[in-house]
Design an enzyme around this catalytic site. Structure first.
Site, PDB file in Angstrom:
ATOM      1  N   GLU A 109     -11.060   0.500  -3.713  1.00  0.00           N
ATOM      2  CA  GLU A 109     -10.311   0.897  -2.510  1.00  0.00           C
ATOM      3  C   GLU A 109      -9.084   1.705  -2.908  1.00  0.00           C
ATOM      4  OE1 GLU A 109      -9.192  -2.838  -0.751  1.00  0.00           O
ATOM      5  OE2 GLU A 109      -8.076  -3.477  -2.519  1.00  0.00           O
ATOM      6  N   ASP A 161       0.819  -1.224   0.000  1.00  0.00           N
ATOM      7  CA  ASP A 161       0.000   0.000   0.000  1.00  0.00           C
ATOM      8  C   ASP A 161       0.848   1.268   0.000  1.00  0.00           C
ATOM      9  OD1 ASP A 161      -2.173  -1.791   0.330  1.00  0.00           O
ATOM     10  OD2 ASP A 161      -1.892  -1.742   2.493  1.00  0.00           O
TER      11      ASP A 161
END
Length: 514
Positions: free
Chosen positions: A174, A18
């Site tokens: 997301e 991420d």
């Protein structure tokens, strides 16, 4: 010096998912997820986008991050966003199972970072962007991508969240990131899930909060349904380099072995070029060996492979489970050692005392010198989560190898050793991953043997060293059981030391590529 014509991906190897990137002048900074490990939110610094060094963590003290009550692995600190705005660095993230979404700031990304400000949003993967009026927008993932203006000083929303854009209809939209480039707002997000179907899609709008129009050829990047050596590509963040070129950091994996392929080091940070066509950013390709950005190469001194524990504090590369307890991880009790004092009777128990480093190389070796107090038990472990880890440990005059795979925990070998300190060792190898086959014998014809290839991604050899330096191997274990494809979750392997009864002193620790 590295080659001036190319660079190796991943640029931040090992469990570093991420990634979020920002630029301040000619310096670049990346933040990554940390889940149940503390300190939280590793921060990396580069001056050429390809050579990165760990400079600290955004959540590095108990007042900022408390995970002691966060029970399951792969909860904790999710998907940070790092931004540089108005002369300050801003980091926002969600602590799942803990404090929720929090925002911290710093003048220097190496710290200190402020105490966290809670941000009252009902989702994960928060993003920050400032519009032309100076208003701060926070985007997040919750049944699609939503956005709301917030007061970044107080964390209070300035209105109700509104629907922004939720991708092309794939599952799990997301990781949103919002950018102003020219006359457009661009919204980049991931969809398809963070597994093999992971993809990146982009939309644009003239004003906020939209409406956003989707790129006609979304997703703009995905390696799904290919045999590319880099898989799970997604969760990207754009940056414009100081030479005007555009780049993206994103997560990916390097599966090995037979189908479905297994990755043990977790999701890693990759770098990809970005080109602009018809007013759209188009990333790719994501290659293991790629073209170097046109920036002056700036390699950092390499981190030492060995730690002799001569400093009063652990180096930033060390992480612990859920909290940093100075009484459980003691650097002052015995000079030149780290002493671990058990808080739980097993690595699968809440409160387990484990100190480790992320596995950064597919082939590597870990060694440590342990001295166990009377009645104590401790050792060296490769950990994926509570239910998936391999251990080699010392207890009294016994050294044993242990495999924990799901609900099964088994001591697979043990041996009696002389009293005194002992060097424990775990080697990870991909060259001759074992076992290559599972053998079946026909009950009616014992001579008829068939073999089913199982194609392990790697082999972990657990054992100890004699005083002459010979490696006495206790067990050779299949590495697939320490991979996300078997265990699930979002983390990668961490290799380190532990104590599960009494106290164990470690004179040094070494983790080096093979």
């Amino acid at each position: 010096m590295p080659s001036l014509t190319g660079f190796d991906n991943p640029v931040i190897p090992g469990f570093s998912p991420d990634p979020s990137i920002c630029r301040a002048g000619e310096d670049y900074y990346v933040a990554t997820s940390s889940f149940e490990y503390v300190p939280g939110v590793p921060l990396w610094h580069s001056r050429d986008l390809t050579n990165w060094r760990l400079i600290g963590h955004a959540l590095d003290r108990p007042a900022q991050l408390e995970l002691a009550g966060t029970a399951p692995s792969s909860s904790g600190v999710y998907a940070p966003t790092l931004r540089y705005h108005d002369g300050r660095f801003w980091m926002i993230t969600t602590v799942v199972g803990g404090a929720g979404t929090v925002l911290v700031t710093a003048e220097d990304p190496a710290g200190p970072w402020s105490d966290p400000v809670p941000v009252a949003i009902p989702g994960i993967d928060p993003d920050l962007a400032w519009d032309e009026d100076g208003d701060c927008w926070c985007l997040f993932s919750r049944d699609g991508i939503k956005g709301v203006r917030i007061d970044p000083a107080s964390g209070e929303p300035l209105g109700e969240p509104v629907e922004m854009w939720s991708g092309t209809g794939l599952q799990y939209p997301e990781g949103p990131h919002l950018y102003r480039v020219g006359d457009w707002w661009y919204l980049l997000l991931s969809e398809g899930g963070t597994e093999r179907g992971h993809a990146l899609s982009v939309a644009r709008a003239r004003t906020l909060p939209g409406p956003f129009e989707s790129h006609p050829d979304n997703p703009v990047l995905s390696h799904r349904s290919t045999d590319h050596p880099v898989q799970n590509t997604g969760h990207g963040d754009l940056v414009r380099a100081h030479d005007g070129s555009w780049w993206m950091v994103l997560l990916g994996t390097r599966p090995r072995g037979d189908t479905p392929g297994f990755h043990g080091m977790g999701r890693e940070t990759f770098l990809a070029p970005v080109r602009w066509e018809d007013g759209w950013p188009l990333p790719g390709p994501v290659e293991l060996r790629s073209q170097r950005p046109g920036l002056t190469p700036h390699p950092w001194p390499g981190e030492p492979h060995r730690d002799d524990f001569d400093s009063p504090a652990l180096a930033p590369r060390w992480v612990t489970l859920r909290r940093r307890d100075p009484e459980a991880v003691d650097l002052g009790a015995r000079p030149g050692h780290v002493v671990l004092n058990s808080r739980a009777d097993g690595l699968d128990r809440p409160g387990a005392v484990f100190v480790g480093q992320r596995q950064r190389d597919p082939e590597c070796g870990a060694r440590t010198r342990i001295d166990v107090a009377e009645g104590g038990r401790g050792g060296l472990a490769v950990r994926l989560d509570e239910a998936h880890h391999f251990q080699v440990e010392r207890e009294g005059d016994t050294v044993r190898a242990i495999a924990r795979i799901g609900p099964v925990r088994q001591a697979v070998a043990e041996r009696t050793v002389p009293e005194g300190p002992l060097t424990l060792r775990i080697d990870v190898t991909t060259a001759d991953a074992l076992p290559p086959t599972v053998t079946f014998r026909d009950a009616d014809d014992p001579q008829a043997v068939t073999g089913l290839r199982v194609g392990a991604p790697d082999t972990l050899r657990l054992g100890y060293e004699t005083e002459q330096g010979d490696f006495e191997i206790l067990a050779e274990l299949d590495g697939r059981y320490l991979t996300t494809e078997v265990a699930g979750g979002f983390t990668g392997r961490v290799i380190g030391m532990y104590a599960t009864r009494g106290s164990a002193a470690f004179d040094w620790f070494e983790l080096r590529p093979a």
